[in-house]
Design a protein around this motif. Structure first.
Motif, PDB file in Angstrom:
ATOM      1  N   GLU A  64       7.218   1.890  -1.306  1.00  0.00           N
ATOM      2  CA  GLU A  64       5.980   2.421  -0.738  1.00  0.00           C
ATOM      3  C   GLU A  64       5.560   3.688  -1.463  1.00  0.00           C
ATOM      4  O   GLU A  64       4.433   4.149  -1.359  1.00  0.00           O
ATOM      5  N   LEU A  65       6.523   4.255  -2.169  1.00  0.00           N
ATOM      6  CA  LEU A  65       6.282   5.505  -2.881  1.00  0.00           C
ATOM      7  C   LEU A  65       7.065   5.446  -4.180  1.00  0.00           C
ATOM      8  O   LEU A  65       8.198   4.970  -4.206  1.00  0.00           O
ATOM      9  N   LEU A  66       6.453   5.903  -5.269  1.00  0.00           N
ATOM     10  CA  LEU A  66       7.165   5.905  -6.548  1.00  0.00           C
ATOM     11  C   LEU A  66       7.319   7.340  -7.025  1.00  0.00           C
ATOM     12  O   LEU A  66       6.335   8.070  -7.161  1.00  0.00           O
ATOM     13  N   LEU A  67       8.562   7.742  -7.244  1.00  0.00           N
ATOM     14  CA  LEU A  67       8.839   9.086  -7.737  1.00  0.00           C
ATOM     15  C   LEU A  67       9.171   8.997  -9.216  1.00  0.00           C
ATOM     16  O   LEU A  67       9.947   8.141  -9.631  1.00  0.00           O
ATOM     17  N   TYR A  91       0.235   2.165  -5.072  1.00  0.00           N
ATOM     18  CA  TYR A  91       1.359   3.016  -4.694  1.00  0.00           C
ATOM     19  C   TYR A  91       0.924   4.475  -4.588  1.00  0.00           C
ATOM     20  O   TYR A  91      -0.078   4.867  -5.168  1.00  0.00           O
ATOM     21  N   THR A  92       1.722   5.233  -3.864  1.00  0.00           N
ATOM     22  CA  THR A  92       1.611   6.670  -3.955  1.00  0.00           C
ATOM     23  C   THR A  92       2.587   7.085  -5.046  1.00  0.00           C
ATOM     24  O   THR A  92       3.716   6.620  -5.078  1.00  0.00           O
ATOM     25  N   VAL A  93       2.150   7.928  -5.971  1.00  0.00           N
ATOM     26  CA  VAL A  93       3.016   8.313  -7.074  1.00  0.00           C
ATOM     27  C   VAL A  93       3.186   9.826  -7.073  1.00  0.00           C
ATOM     28  O   VAL A  93       2.199  10.564  -6.953  1.00  0.00           O
ATOM     29  N   VAL A  94       4.409  10.284  -7.157  1.00  0.00           N
ATOM     30  CA  VAL A  94       4.661  11.704  -7.356  1.00  0.00           C
ATOM     31  C   VAL A  94       5.365  11.841  -8.689  1.00  0.00           C
ATOM     32  O   VAL A  94       6.395  11.212  -8.930  1.00  0.00           O
ATOM     33  N   GLY A 116       5.538   8.050   4.964  1.00  0.00           N
ATOM     34  CA  GLY A 116       5.011   6.943   5.752  1.00  0.00           C
ATOM     35  C   GLY A 116       5.573   7.033   7.164  1.00  0.00           C
ATOM     36  O   GLY A 116       5.501   8.069   7.806  1.00  0.00           O
ATOM     37  N   ASP A 117       6.221   5.937   7.597  1.00  0.00           N
ATOM     38  CA  ASP A 117       6.788   5.970   8.946  1.00  0.00           C
ATOM     39  C   ASP A 117       8.271   6.343   8.949  1.00  0.00           C
ATOM     40  O   ASP A 117       8.936   6.265   9.977  1.00  0.00           O
ATOM     41  N   MET A 140       0.846  -1.208   0.000  1.00  0.00           N
ATOM     42  CA  MET A 140       0.000   0.000   0.000  1.00  0.00           C
ATOM     43  C   MET A 140       0.875   1.249   0.000  1.00  0.00           C
ATOM     44  O   MET A 140       1.973   1.260   0.522  1.00  0.00           O
ATOM     45  N   GLY A 141       0.352   2.281  -0.591  1.00  0.00           N
ATOM     46  CA  GLY A 141       1.110   3.527  -0.635  1.00  0.00           C
ATOM     47  C   GLY A 141       1.113   4.227   0.699  1.00  0.00           C
ATOM     48  O   GLY A 141       0.350   3.900   1.604  1.00  0.00           O
ATOM     49  N   VAL A 142       1.988   5.194   0.826  1.00  0.00           N
ATOM     50  CA  VAL A 142       2.081   5.953   2.068  1.00  0.00           C
ATOM     51  C   VAL A 142       1.950   7.444   1.768  1.00  0.00           C
ATOM     52  O   VAL A 142       2.146   7.876   0.650  1.00  0.00           O
ATOM     53  N   GLY A 143       1.610   8.198   2.777  1.00  0.00           N
ATOM     54  CA  GLY A 143       1.512   9.639   2.609  1.00  0.00           C
ATOM     55  C   GLY A 143       2.862  10.311   2.794  1.00  0.00           C
ATOM     56  O   GLY A 143       3.808   9.713   3.289  1.00  0.00           O
ATOM     57  N   ILE A 144       2.936  11.550   2.354  1.00  0.00           N
ATOM     58  CA  ILE A 144       4.184  12.302   2.488  1.00  0.00           C
ATOM     59  C   ILE A 144       3.860  13.619   3.177  1.00  0.00           C
ATOM     60  O   ILE A 144       2.852  14.260   2.873  1.00  0.00           O
TER      61      ILE A 144
END
Lengths: 352, 253
Positions: free
Chosen positions: B169-172, B199-202, B69-70, B1-5
């Motif tokens: 956890e995050l994809l840039l 994923y979370t994607v930026v 995330g953490d 799962m994605g995570v927040g930033i």
């Protein structure tokens, strides 16, 4: 893009070209040629001739290299006729070198050349590659220039100076400290046995190693710098440590170039004469121990050419020259084959 | 799962030039966030700060905090290698490893992290290539062809597969389609759209239509400052800042 829910407001976007969007901007008219006189461009007659001359000139340049090579072989072969006729192929496998009895065999010299070069490579390659990695990947910027300059300065030292330094510094060091240590701990390999003169194959190999480090290091450094930064970033972004980055992104992409640098270093080691002659001991024998003295092809020619009084002796020395040339060609061909087999189908440049 | 930033008071420099000024932003998990702005506005630097790629340049400096995330990315004691392992990145120019086969390219990240079991690698490579919509095109030449033998668009999808293989956890993504033709671009955009379920994607882009097509949220950067950050729809229809409106209507940039 039927997938995107955002596509419906694509039509809402007011995408316009900047010129049209800003009111009051005059549109430039189409460019006309009316004020510029029209010139019909033609190749001038002179430049046609120049082209032909240029083409032939560079052709002559490249053919002359081939011609020199052929001439070398021809001269060496024709002047060693006497020795070739007398000993035939046995010359290359015979290990007697007795000018008084007129019995000549080149094996000790071929062996000495190859072994001393091999020792040099074993010592020089890790050192040179290590220095290059440090300079390109890890070194603080102010040190970078100093280290590269110092390493390259090694290449400017005349080989006779290396020889003198070897005799006065390296040989005593080897005799007193290094060789006893090697004999004690690595004597079981058979490579480090027998009397410890200091002078011998090991001394020659070490001095050769110091001499070829600058060539290998400077070429390796150039190749490492040429590895695109994007390759390093790709590995780092996957969560690689510094060493993993060097291994996966840098060395892997640069291996063909590093191999090229090693070949050039090997070429220098095989042909090096002066320093080796001063340190190798000049005894024509095939010994397994690196402590034992040896002889190389280049050294024997340099040492004995002026003393070679009878025709067969001279002819045998020239044949050694021929053998040196052949060995050089074979070693280079093998190295090139190696490079080719490693890089087949892959190239770092295709992605540069 | 994605995570927040969550980015707080982020400032970044190259030498004496300040590239980012007081960036504060909060990105939702499992959403695609686009970063737009004219060239040199700091958008690439911004995402490179999120996974500590910024500091790989010897002149780079930075203050502020980033929470993904953490992970407190810039807390003393946080290992940059560990951060990058958990945050995937895709670059502007496709950069597959030219000396490795397609298979080895995708497996590279897993091998770095100590996965060596054939069976696991096979499964992961297949899964990643399928997610990157490249599997059908390369499944017969996985170990025969090198990463650089593919076309530009395929190379970029290979790089995406490589990034996905380590399950970040995050994809840039730093302008992932700017070097590609429209068809490849379309495939990549479609892919980004599917990725956000997991994923979370930026994504950094200077193509505003692309931002409008793929992103849920859009941030507009100008001269190192975050001018506006909102839902993509809002940014492109009723932006609250005049400069955003000027930019998206093409008055500058």
């Amino acid at each position: 893009m039927s997938l995107s829910p955002n596509s419906e407001f694509r039509s809402l976007l007011r995408f316009q070209t900047p010129a049209a969007a800003v009111p009051g901007t005059a549109q430039p008219g189409p460019v006309t040629n009316s004020e510029v006189p029209r010139i019909v461009l033609q190749t001038s007659k002179v430049s046609k001739y120049v082209d032909v001359i240029f083409r032939n000139l560079v052709l002559i340049c490249s053919v002359s290299i081939l011609a020199v090579m052929v001439l070398f072989f021809y001269e060496l072969a024709s002047r060693s006729k006497l020795s070739i006729a007398r000993f035939g192929f046995h010359f290359f496998v015979g290990s007697t070198w007795d000018p008084v009895a007129g019995d000549f065999g080149a094996l000790p010299f071929i062996y000495g050349t190859l072994l001393s070069s091999l020792v040099a490579l074993v010592l020089a390659v890790p050192l040179a590659v290590g220095v290059s990695i440090f300079v390109t990947e890890l070194c603080p910027r102010f040190l970078r220039g100093i280290i590269s300059f110092t390493v390259e300065l090694l290449a400017a030292i005349p080989s006779v100076i290396y020889g003198l330094w070897g005799i006065f510094v390296l040989v005593p060091l080897l005799r007193k400290y290094v060789e006893p240590w090697l004999g004690t701990y690595l004597g079981w390999t058979g490579l480090f046995t027998g009397p410890m003169y200091g002078i011998g194959m090991l001394a020659a190999g070490i001095i050769l190693a110091i001499m070829i480090v600058p060539i290998i290091a400077s070429i390796t450094r150039e190749v490492l710098v040429a590895v695109p930064q994007s390759q390093r970033e790709a590995v780092l972004a996957l969560g690689a440590t510094r060493w993993e980055m060097v291994r996966m992104a840098v060395l892997r992409n640069a291996r063909a170039g590093i191999m090229g640098g090693i070949i050039l270093g090997l070429g220098r080691a095989i042909g090096e004469t002066m320093a080796v002659t001063m340190l190798i001991g000049n005894r024509p024998e095939v010994a397994k121990s690196l402590f034992a003295p040896g002889y190389t092809m280049a050294s024997v020619i340099a040492n004995e050419f002026s003393e070679a009084t009878d025709d067969l002796y001279l002819s045998a020395l020239v044949e050694i020259g021929l053998a040196l040339l052949i060995v050089t060609v074979i070693v280079n061909a093998c190295a090139r084959l190696l490079v080719w087999s490693i890089t087949r189908g892959h190239s770092a440049r295709s992605n540069a | 799962m994605g995570v927040g930033i969550e980015v707080k008071d982020l400032n970044a420099w190259f030498g004496k030039a300040q590239i980012l000024k007081e960036i504060n932003i909060k990105v939702d998990p499992n959403a695609v966030t686009a970063v737009i702005g004219p060239s040199g506005c700091g958008k690439s630097t911004f995402i490179r700060c999120l996974n500590r790629m910024h500091e790989t340049n010897p002149d780079a400096r930075l203050t502020g905090s980033v929470q993904v995330g953490d992970i407190d990315v810039y807390k003393p004691g946080t290992d940059a290698v560990d951060v990058r392992r958990r945050i995937g990145m895709v670059f502007q120019k496709p950069n597959p490893f030219p000396t490795m086969s397609i298979y080895d390219n995708v497996a590279a990240g897993l091998r770095l992290n100590g996965y060596n079991k054939r069976h696991d690698l096979d499964a992961s490579v297949e899964h990643s290539l399928k997610m990157a919509a490249l599997w059908d095109e390369v499944k017969d030449v996985l170990k025969k062809k090198s990463g650089s033998s593919l076309s530009g668009g395929q190379q970029q999808r290979l790089c995406i597969a490589r990034a996905l293989a380590v399950q970040p956890e995050l994809l840039l993504m730093d302008e992932p389609a700017s070097a590609l033709d429209p068809i490849s671009t379309g495939k990549i955009e479609e892919l980004i759209f599917q990725l956000k379920t997991q994923y979370t994607v930026v994504i950094v882009t200077h193509n505003m239509q692309q931002a409008a097509r793929v992103a849920d949220f859009t941030g507009f950067f100008l001269m190192g400052k975050l001018i506006e950050f909102d839902k993509t729809e809002k940014i492109f229809t009723t932006p609250s800042d005049k400069r955003t409106e000027d930019y998206i209507t093409g008055r500058f940039g």
